[in-house]
Design a protein around this motif. Structure first.
Motif, PDB file in Angstrom:
ATOM      1  N   PHE A 150      -1.245 -34.443 141.397  1.00  0.00           N
ATOM      2  CA  PHE A 150      -1.742 -34.335 140.019  1.00  0.00           C
ATOM      3  C   PHE A 150      -1.811 -32.883 139.549  1.00  0.00           C
ATOM      4  CE2 PHE A 150      -3.512 -38.689 138.971  1.00  0.00           C
ATOM      5  CZ  PHE A 150      -3.066 -39.308 140.129  1.00  0.00           C
ATOM      6  N   ILE A 187       2.072 -41.764 141.981  1.00  0.00           N
ATOM      7  CA  ILE A 187       1.564 -42.232 140.692  1.00  0.00           C
ATOM      8  C   ILE A 187       2.475 -41.656 139.611  1.00  0.00           C
ATOM      9  CG2 ILE A 187      -0.369 -41.820 139.067  1.00  0.00           C
ATOM     10  CD1 ILE A 187      -1.030 -43.968 141.108  1.00  0.00           C
ATOM     11  N   ASN A 191       2.742 -29.677 124.238  1.00  0.00           N
ATOM     12  CA  ASN A 191       1.574 -29.788 123.352  1.00  0.00           C
ATOM     13  C   ASN A 191       2.017 -29.937 121.901  1.00  0.00           C
ATOM     14  OD1 ASN A 191       0.277 -29.312 125.730  1.00  0.00           O
ATOM     15  ND2 ASN A 191      -0.628 -27.345 125.132  1.00  0.00           N
ATOM     16  N   PHE A 196       1.586 -30.988 129.032  1.00  0.00           N
ATOM     17  CA  PHE A 196       0.599 -31.744 129.810  1.00  0.00           C
ATOM     18  C   PHE A 196       1.177 -33.086 130.205  1.00  0.00           C
ATOM     19  CE2 PHE A 196      -1.300 -34.872 126.681  1.00  0.00           C
ATOM     20  CZ  PHE A 196      -0.492 -34.544 125.594  1.00  0.00           C
ATOM     21  N   LEU A 208      -0.512 -39.143 130.588  1.00  0.00           N
ATOM     22  CA  LEU A 208      -1.348 -40.138 131.286  1.00  0.00           C
ATOM     23  C   LEU A 208      -2.610 -39.506 131.832  1.00  0.00           C
ATOM     24  CD1 LEU A 208       1.731 -41.237 131.868  1.00  0.00           C
ATOM     25  CD2 LEU A 208       0.532 -42.633 133.534  1.00  0.00           C
ATOM     26  N   PRO A 210      -4.277 -36.205 131.137  1.00  0.00           N
ATOM     27  CA  PRO A 210      -4.170 -34.980 130.314  1.00  0.00           C
ATOM     28  C   PRO A 210      -4.885 -33.761 130.892  1.00  0.00           C
ATOM     29  CG  PRO A 210      -5.639 -36.599 129.292  1.00  0.00           C
ATOM     30  CD  PRO A 210      -4.982 -37.295 130.456  1.00  0.00           C
ATOM     31  N   HIS A 211      -5.663 -33.966 131.966  1.00  0.00           N
ATOM     32  CA  HIS A 211      -6.230 -32.776 132.612  1.00  0.00           C
ATOM     33  C   HIS A 211      -5.145 -31.991 133.350  1.00  0.00           C
ATOM     34  CE1 HIS A 211      -6.244 -35.735 135.876  1.00  0.00           C
ATOM     35  NE2 HIS A 211      -6.333 -34.745 136.724  1.00  0.00           N
ATOM     36  N   THR A 260      -2.153 -29.799 133.170  1.00  0.00           N
ATOM     37  CA  THR A 260      -1.492 -28.967 132.161  1.00  0.00           C
ATOM     38  C   THR A 260      -0.634 -27.907 132.840  1.00  0.00           C
ATOM     39  OG1 THR A 260      -3.363 -27.435 132.055  1.00  0.00           O
ATOM     40  CG2 THR A 260      -3.385 -29.266 130.491  1.00  0.00           C
ATOM     41  N   PHE A 291       3.023 -51.925 141.478  1.00  0.00           N
ATOM     42  CA  PHE A 291       2.777 -50.891 142.491  1.00  0.00           C
ATOM     43  C   PHE A 291       3.202 -51.434 143.850  1.00  0.00           C
ATOM     44  CE2 PHE A 291       0.308 -48.615 145.681  1.00  0.00           C
ATOM     45  CZ  PHE A 291       0.417 -47.296 145.269  1.00  0.00           C
ATOM     46  N   GLN A 338       1.785 -51.269 136.547  1.00  0.00           N
ATOM     47  CA  GLN A 338       1.982 -49.913 137.056  1.00  0.00           C
ATOM     48  C   GLN A 338       2.754 -49.061 136.043  1.00  0.00           C
ATOM     49  OE1 GLN A 338       0.765 -48.269 139.378  1.00  0.00           O
ATOM     50  NE2 GLN A 338       2.152 -46.649 140.007  1.00  0.00           N
ATOM     51  N   LEU A 339       3.804 -49.632 135.440  1.00  0.00           N
ATOM     52  CA  LEU A 339       4.706 -48.824 134.602  1.00  0.00           C
ATOM     53  C   LEU A 339       4.993 -49.458 133.243  1.00  0.00           C
ATOM     54  CD1 LEU A 339       7.260 -47.791 137.391  1.00  0.00           C
ATOM     55  CD2 LEU A 339       5.706 -46.244 136.193  1.00  0.00           C
ATOM     56  N   GLU A 368      -4.009 -46.409 130.996  1.00  0.00           N
ATOM     57  CA  GLU A 368      -2.914 -45.480 130.683  1.00  0.00           C
ATOM     58  C   GLU A 368      -1.590 -45.987 131.270  1.00  0.00           C
ATOM     59  OE1 GLU A 368      -5.324 -44.854 132.766  1.00  0.00           O
ATOM     60  OE2 GLU A 368      -4.501 -44.031 134.626  1.00  0.00           O
ATOM     61  N   HIS A 369      -1.644 -46.777 132.325  1.00  0.00           N
ATOM     62  CA  HIS A 369      -0.410 -47.314 132.907  1.00  0.00           C
ATOM     63  C   HIS A 369       0.214 -48.405 132.030  1.00  0.00           C
ATOM     64  CE1 HIS A 369      -0.269 -45.564 137.077  1.00  0.00           C
ATOM     65  NE2 HIS A 369      -1.466 -45.191 136.677  1.00  0.00           N
ATOM     66  N   LEU A 429       3.094 -46.971 128.863  1.00  0.00           N
ATOM     67  CA  LEU A 429       4.226 -46.159 129.307  1.00  0.00           C
ATOM     68  C   LEU A 429       5.565 -46.621 128.765  1.00  0.00           C
ATOM     69  CD1 LEU A 429       3.082 -45.649 132.995  1.00  0.00           C
ATOM     70  CD2 LEU A 429       2.895 -44.066 131.081  1.00  0.00           C
ATOM     71  N   GLN A 445       4.928 -46.387 123.499  1.00  0.00           N
ATOM     72  CA  GLN A 445       3.609 -45.878 123.893  1.00  0.00           C
ATOM     73  C   GLN A 445       2.475 -46.870 123.576  1.00  0.00           C
ATOM     74  OE1 GLN A 445       2.946 -41.602 123.007  1.00  0.00           O
ATOM     75  NE2 GLN A 445       5.071 -41.582 122.355  1.00  0.00           N
ATOM     76  N   LEU A 455      -3.956 -39.131 124.044  1.00  0.00           N
ATOM     77  CA  LEU A 455      -4.765 -38.205 124.830  1.00  0.00           C
ATOM     78  C   LEU A 455      -4.327 -36.766 124.564  1.00  0.00           C
ATOM     79  CD1 LEU A 455      -5.021 -40.229 128.159  1.00  0.00           C
ATOM     80  CD2 LEU A 455      -6.505 -40.270 126.144  1.00  0.00           C
ATOM     81  N   LYS A 456      -5.298 -35.870 124.612  1.00  0.00           N
ATOM     82  CA  LYS A 456      -5.059 -34.466 124.246  1.00  0.00           C
ATOM     83  C   LYS A 456      -4.906 -33.591 125.486  1.00  0.00           C
ATOM     84  CE  LYS A 456      -5.849 -35.500 119.882  1.00  0.00           C
ATOM     85  NZ  LYS A 456      -5.902 -36.957 120.132  1.00  0.00           N
ATOM     86  N   PRO A 457      -4.017 -32.535 125.390  1.00  0.00           N
ATOM     87  CA  PRO A 457      -3.820 -31.645 126.540  1.00  0.00           C
ATOM     88  C   PRO A 457      -5.153 -31.080 127.029  1.00  0.00           C
ATOM     89  CG  PRO A 457      -2.332 -31.085 124.729  1.00  0.00           C
ATOM     90  CD  PRO A 457      -3.239 -32.154 124.221  1.00  0.00           C
ATOM     91  N   GLY A 512      -7.640 -32.623 128.131  1.00  0.00           N
ATOM     92  CA  GLY A 512      -8.795 -33.480 127.886  1.00  0.00           C
ATOM     93  C   GLY A 512      -8.916 -34.601 128.904  1.00  0.00           C
ATOM     94  N   MET A 513      -9.848 -35.522 128.585  1.00  0.00           N
ATOM     95  CA  MET A 513     -10.044 -36.711 129.414  1.00  0.00           C
ATOM     96  C   MET A 513      -9.687 -37.915 128.535  1.00  0.00           C
ATOM     97  SD  MET A 513     -13.531 -35.742 131.505  1.00  0.00           S
ATOM     98  CE  MET A 513     -14.673 -35.780 130.131  1.00  0.00           C
ATOM     99  N   GLY A 520     -10.459 -35.756 135.240  1.00  0.00           N
ATOM    100  CA  GLY A 520     -10.337 -36.451 133.959  1.00  0.00           C
ATOM    101  C   GLY A 520     -11.076 -37.776 133.910  1.00  0.00           C
ATOM    102  N   GLY A 574      -5.033 -39.560 143.584  1.00  0.00           N
ATOM    103  CA  GLY A 574      -3.966 -40.494 143.947  1.00  0.00           C
ATOM    104  C   GLY A 574      -4.486 -41.606 144.845  1.00  0.00           C
TER     105      GLY A 574
END
Lengths: 119, 315
Positions: A45, A68, A75, A103, A106, A108-109, A111, B67, B104-105, B131-132, B135, B139, B175-177, B179-180, B220, B279
């Motif tokens: 990750f 994963i 960005n 980033f 999935l 986003p932490h 980067t 998976f 998974q995907l 989030e899986h 994909l 989106q 989701l933002k760069p 971020g969580m 995150g 993971g």
């Protein structure tokens, strides 16, 4: 008691003297399927190296070495990979100088940054 | 866990408080009760729905169908086993909530396989995406095409069941760069309206994929704008927040809000920070089933708490 996948790989990457060597060796491995050029590994990750400096016209390749899936998304959305499952890669050629933050959409932490120098 | 004990012996506390119950075998039983600490055995909790107006529902999470890595070479098989556990329950639940990472995907085949597996339970299933499940090229379009009927935005919705209000929130879109998880202003505004005018006595269940409180920020494991959403929930006497994403049990109580994350049916993940990454945790094959599981939620009319029972696939 438990062993997390890739624990050994991370330990290697954390050795300061080995980091650069690992980068270039993985690029060589990727050449069979991906364009030659600098490589960013996605491992545990983390984008490694987290920041990479290249000159204009360089193609950078990202390879997902996690179990994963991940993505590589600028960005500013100037580049965006499809989802990369294990061992899949994505390449992008940088044609303009600048700093490109990116980033994983999935996780986003996660980067990273590509610094593109003129000439 | 220490949160669970801090209100013990405070009999004057009118807020519901939670008492950790015995961990008996593979079933962890805990309950919140309005003013009186009560012991609830697994047997009692399972028998409770016999009372008028009471019911149970199931939470399954993180089935990751598709998976097939060493941590679990066949996530579809363990998902099937989880459905088998639901079918074997002494009381038939009213429905199932799936808190995301169905696939998974986000592949069509994975969604199809997941559908076939959960259908065997013969129960209505309420989904939120992980989030899986976002994909595909669109989106999240593949998810919405299947599960988005009657939902808003990225797929959020609410419904009432036997007096309990259920709210499905999406915190894996846009989701933002750096971020969580993120709910976004539109969804939070919708939530405020959805809750407006409801009596504070109405029990609320909120479910979303990523935890709505920060479990471990470095990985995150939290939702950036959850505080505003939770602010609208504070006036309610009984709020149960059900999440997945982190593939392990965690619980927290804040005022009248009980937070709970469920086990995955596919593979475990390490405790936050205890490992190089979030993971899959690779455990010996014989241990895998003891780290996967499902959650039974029991609502008993007249006593505020919703009792949550986590059971593993090993039992």
């Amino acid at each position: 008691m438990f062993k997390t996948l890739k624990a050994g790989a991370l330990a290697l990457a954390l050795l300061p003297g080995c980091a650069l060597a690992l980068e270039w060796s993985s690029a060589a491995v990727a050449q069979a399927a991906a364009p030659a050029g600098p490589t960013v590994k996605i491992d545990n990750f983390v984008f490694g190296p987290q920041a990479i400096t290249v000159s204009v016209g360089t193609t950078v390749t990202w390879i997902n070495q996690d179990d994963i899936p991940h993505t590589v998304v600028a960005n500013d959305k100037s580049f965006k990979s499809k989802v990369l499952d294990t061992d899949e890669h994505f390449s992008f050629t940088f044609t303009k100088p600048g700093e490109y933050g990116y980033f994983c959409s999935l996780h986003p932490h996660m980067t990273g940054k590509v610094i593109v120098k003129a000439g | 866990m220490s949160d669970h004990d801090k209100n013990d012996h405070s009999g004057q506390d009118r807020r519901g408080f939670l008492k950790c119950m015995a961990w008996a075998g593979t079933g962890a039983v805990f309950t919140v009760s309005g003013g009186i600490a009560s012991s609830v055995s697994l047997g009692q909790a399972m028998a409770a729905p016999a009372k008028a107006g009471s019911f149970t529902f199931m939470q399954v999470s993180d089935s990751h169908v598709g998976f097939n890595k060493p941590a679990n070479p066949d996530a579809a098989a363990t998902y099937r086993e989880a459905v088998g556990k639901i079918l074997a329950l002494p009381q038939k639940p009213d429905f199932i909530i799936h808190t995301g990472d169905i696939t998974q995907l986000s592949k069509d085949q994975e969604f199809d396989d997941a559908d076939q597996i959960i259908k065997a339970a013969g129960l209505q299933v309420f989904h939120v995406p992980g989030e899986h499940d976002m994909l595909d090229e669109g989106q999240g379009k593949a998810y919405l095409d299947r599960f988005g009927q009657g939902t808003k935005g990225a797929g959020w919705y609410s419904f009432d069941h036997k007096g309990v209000h259920f709210i499905a929130l999406i915190n894996v879109a846009n989701l933002k760069p750096g971020g969580m998880g993120s709910l976004g202003a539109d969804q939070i505004e919708w939530l405020e309206k959805d809750l407006a005018g409801r009596p504070s006595s109405q029990p609320i269940v909120v479910f979303a994929h990523i935890p709505l409180w920060t479990v471990y920020a470095d990985w995150g494991w939290g939702t950036d704008d959850a505080a505003q959403a939770l602010g609208y929930l504070k006036r309610f006497g009984s709020v149960t927040v059900l999440n997945g994403h982190i593939h392990q049990l965690t619980q927290k109580v804040e005022g009248n809000i009980v937070f709970h994350t469920a086990r995955s049916t596919a593979f475990p993940q390490p405790v936050g920070g205890q490992g190089p990454s979030p993971g899959p945790l690779k455990v010996p094959t014989e241990q895998l089933h003891s780290m996967l599981g499902i959650t039974t939620a029991t609502f008993v009319r007249g006593s505020q708490p919703i009792a949550l029972i986590d059971s593993t696939l090993a039992a």
